[in-house]
Design a protein around this motif. Structure first.
Motif, short mmCIF file in Angstrom:
data_model
loop_
_atom_site.label_atom_id
_atom_site.label_comp_id
_atom_site.label_asym_id
_atom_site.label_seq_id
_atom_site.Cartn_x
_atom_site.Cartn_y
_atom_site.Cartn_z
N PHE A 121 0.82 -1.21 0.00
CA PHE A 121 0.00 0.00 0.00
C PHE A 121 0.86 1.27 0.00
CE2 PHE A 121 -3.14 -3.05 1.52
CZ PHE A 121 -4.27 -2.68 0.79
N GLY A 122 2.15 1.11 -0.14
CA GLY A 122 3.05 2.26 -0.24
C GLY A 122 3.25 3.02 1.05
N VAL A 123 3.08 2.34 2.18
CA VAL A 123 3.25 2.97 3.49
C VAL A 123 4.71 2.87 3.90
CG1 VAL A 123 2.56 2.96 5.91
CG2 VAL A 123 0.90 2.37 4.14
N SER A 124 5.29 4.01 4.29
CA SER A 124 6.69 4.00 4.73
C SER A 124 6.78 3.39 6.13
CB SER A 124 7.23 5.43 4.78
OG SER A 124 7.19 6.02 3.49
N LEU A 125 7.73 2.49 6.30
CA LEU A 125 7.91 1.83 7.59
C LEU A 125 8.48 2.81 8.60
CD1 LEU A 125 9.39 -1.62 6.47
CD2 LEU A 125 7.01 -1.01 6.91
N GLY A 126 7.92 2.77 9.81
CA GLY A 126 8.38 3.68 10.87
C GLY A 126 7.57 3.48 12.13
N PHE A 127 7.45 4.54 12.92
CA PHE A 127 6.73 4.46 14.19
C PHE A 127 5.29 4.03 13.99
CE2 PHE A 127 4.09 6.28 17.50
CZ PHE A 127 4.77 5.97 18.66
N GLY A 128 4.62 4.61 12.99
CA GLY A 128 3.21 4.31 12.77
C GLY A 128 2.96 2.86 12.39
N THR A 129 3.83 2.28 11.57
CA THR A 129 3.64 0.89 11.16
C THR A 129 3.88 -0.07 12.34
OG1 THR A 129 5.94 0.84 10.37
CG2 THR A 129 4.23 1.31 8.76
N ILE A 130 4.83 0.28 13.22
CA ILE A 130 5.04 -0.54 14.42
C ILE A 130 3.80 -0.50 15.30
CG2 ILE A 130 6.41 -0.86 16.52
CD1 ILE A 130 8.76 0.42 15.10
N LEU A 131 3.23 0.70 15.48
CA LEU A 131 2.06 0.86 16.33
C LEU A 131 0.86 0.07 15.79
CD1 LEU A 131 0.77 2.26 18.77
CD2 LEU A 131 0.27 4.22 17.30
N VAL A 132 0.61 0.18 14.49
CA VAL A 132 -0.51 -0.55 13.88
C VAL A 132 -0.29 -2.06 14.01
CG1 VAL A 132 -1.68 -1.05 11.71
CG2 VAL A 132 -1.11 1.31 12.28
N SER A 133 0.95 -2.50 13.80
CA SER A 133 1.26 -3.93 13.91
C SER A 133 1.04 -4.44 15.32
CB SER A 133 2.72 -4.17 13.49
OG SER A 133 2.94 -3.75 12.17
N HIS A 134 1.45 -3.67 16.32
CA HIS A 134 1.28 -4.09 17.71
C HIS A 134 -0.20 -4.15 18.10
CE1 HIS A 134 5.51 -3.65 19.59
NE2 HIS A 134 5.61 -3.89 18.30
N ILE A 135 -0.96 -3.18 17.64
CA ILE A 135 -2.40 -3.21 17.90
C ILE A 135 -3.02 -4.45 17.27
CG2 ILE A 135 -4.61 -2.05 17.41
CD1 ILE A 135 -3.07 0.62 17.54
N THR A 136 -2.59 -4.76 16.05
CA THR A 136 -3.14 -5.91 15.32
C THR A 136 -2.90 -7.21 16.05
OG1 THR A 136 -2.80 -4.75 13.21
CG2 THR A 136 -3.10 -7.14 13.13
N PHE A 137 -1.67 -7.45 16.52
CA PHE A 137 -1.41 -8.75 17.13
C PHE A 137 -1.80 -8.80 18.62
CE2 PHE A 137 2.79 -7.01 18.38
CZ PHE A 137 2.96 -7.58 19.63
N CYS A 138 -2.13 -7.65 19.21
CA CYS A 138 -2.58 -7.64 20.62
C CYS A 138 -4.08 -7.89 20.76
CB CYS A 138 -2.23 -6.30 21.28
SG CYS A 138 -0.49 -6.13 21.72
N ILE A 139 -4.86 -7.53 19.73
CA ILE A 139 -6.32 -7.66 19.82
C ILE A 139 -6.77 -9.08 20.14
CG2 ILE A 139 -8.44 -7.55 18.45
CD1 ILE A 139 -7.36 -5.00 17.17
N PRO A 140 -6.24 -10.13 19.48
CA PRO A 140 -6.70 -11.49 19.82
C PRO A 140 -6.47 -11.87 21.28
CG PRO A 140 -5.49 -11.51 17.75
CD PRO A 140 -5.31 -10.16 18.34
N TYR A 141 -5.40 -11.39 21.88
CA TYR A 141 -5.13 -11.70 23.29
C TYR A 141 -6.13 -11.00 24.20
CZ TYR A 141 -0.73 -13.68 21.66
OH TYR A 141 0.21 -14.45 21.01
N VAL A 142 -6.52 -9.78 23.82
CA VAL A 142 -7.53 -9.07 24.61
C VAL A 142 -8.87 -9.80 24.53
CG1 VAL A 142 -8.82 -6.91 24.83
CG2 VAL A 142 -6.37 -6.85 24.32
N ILE A 143 -9.25 -10.21 23.33
CA ILE A 143 -10.51 -10.95 23.15
C ILE A 143 -10.51 -12.22 23.99
CG2 ILE A 143 -11.91 -12.23 21.48
CD1 ILE A 143 -11.11 -10.17 19.37
N LEU A 144 -9.39 -12.92 23.99
CA LEU A 144 -9.29 -14.17 24.76
C LEU A 144 -9.42 -13.91 26.25
CD1 LEU A 144 -8.72 -17.20 24.13
CD2 LEU A 144 -6.35 -16.75 24.79
N SER A 145 -8.98 -12.74 26.73
CA SER A 145 -9.05 -12.42 28.16
C SER A 145 -10.44 -11.92 28.58
CB SER A 145 -8.00 -11.35 28.50
OG SER A 145 -6.69 -11.82 28.26
#
Length: 260
Positions: A121-145
């Motif tokens: 999608f042409g997004v430059s890797l940086g702080f924002g991409t790390i943040l989005v990635s962390h939110i993405t992989f944390c959501i399933p753990y929250v749902i499980l809890s």
């Protein structure tokens, strides 16, 4: 005899878990930079840690990402749990199965997939991409809890609050949330700690010039780890330990802790 063996087995497990951490904490107070000898008690590595701009910058980035991703993923995950709980049995089972896939999936697959998605999608890797990635992989753990607490709710209490004139948001805030708060808090802490120590996904989605503690430590390993990183790890471990102790205090003691 069996009672002794059970306690001995439990003690062995805890020794294997915490002996490396104890060794790390001892080395953080060692005046020598060599692990093979102890030259006396010293706080110079803690001074070096706080005076290092590189470590402080990585620590700030890590904490900001962990806090934001934990808050956002907790809100999204809690809302998702409420929606999932309203589904019929078969769709709910399918969605929960899909939710479990990222947790059992190898992190390297998730990290590379997210990296390729950002690049496509042409997004430059940086702080924002790390943040989005962390939110993405944390959501399933929250749902499980949170999901077990959602299942324990009595639907009639929420409906009664609506019948008494409360708005849907107020009914959720004052009726539903207090009942599911332990699960929400558990999900938040899980997301925070998962984000705090993640390396693989961060490594693939970070850009040049952005460092978290995990990527900084990885880069230092190739050059030789400085004892100041032992001090940093000790501070982080004690901070998480205090946070978990406060979160698990009985209600009366929590109020006392807040006053302190």
């Amino acid at each position: 005899m069996m009672k002794f063996l059970k306690r001995f087995y439990l003690a062995i497990i805890f020794i294997f878990l915490y002996a490396p951490i104890a060794a790390l904490m001892v080395l953080s107070f060692n005046s020598s930079k060599y692990m093979s000898r102890f030259d006396g008690f010293s706080l110079k590595w803690y001074e070096a840690m706080f005076s290092s701009d590189l470590i402080m910058s990585a620590l700030k980035t890590t904490l900001v990402i962990a806090l934001i991703s934990a808050v956002v993923s907790t809100v999204i995950g809690t809302a998702a749990c409420i929606g999932i709980n309203r589904m019929k049995r078969k769709p709910r089972a399918i969605v929960m199965g899909l939710n479990n896939i990222p947790m059992v999936n190898a992190e390297i697959v998730t990290g590379i997939s997210l990296m390729l998605c950002f690049i496509a999608f042409g997004v430059s890797l940086g702080f924002g991409t790390i943040l989005v990635s962390h939110i993405t992989f944390c959501i399933p753990y929250v749902i499980l809890s949170v999901m077990p607490k959602i299942k324990q709710l009595e639907p009639s209490t929420y409906e009664a609050a609506l019948d008494l004139g409360a708005s849907p948001f107020r009914a959720f805030w004052q009726v539903v949330l207090p009942d599911i708060r332990p699960g929400v808090l558990s999900g938040f802490l899980m997301a925070f700690t998962m984000s705090l120590d993640d390396f693989i996904i961060t490594h693939f989605t970070k850009g040049a010039g952005v460092n978290t503690l995990s990527t900084l430590i990885y880069s230092e390993v190739r050059k030789g780890i400085k004892p100041s990183l032992y001090a940093l790890s000790t501070v982080m471990f004690l901070a998480v330990l205090v946070l978990l102790v406060i979160a698990n205090l009985p209600k009366g003691k929590k109020e006392f802790a807040k006053e302190i």
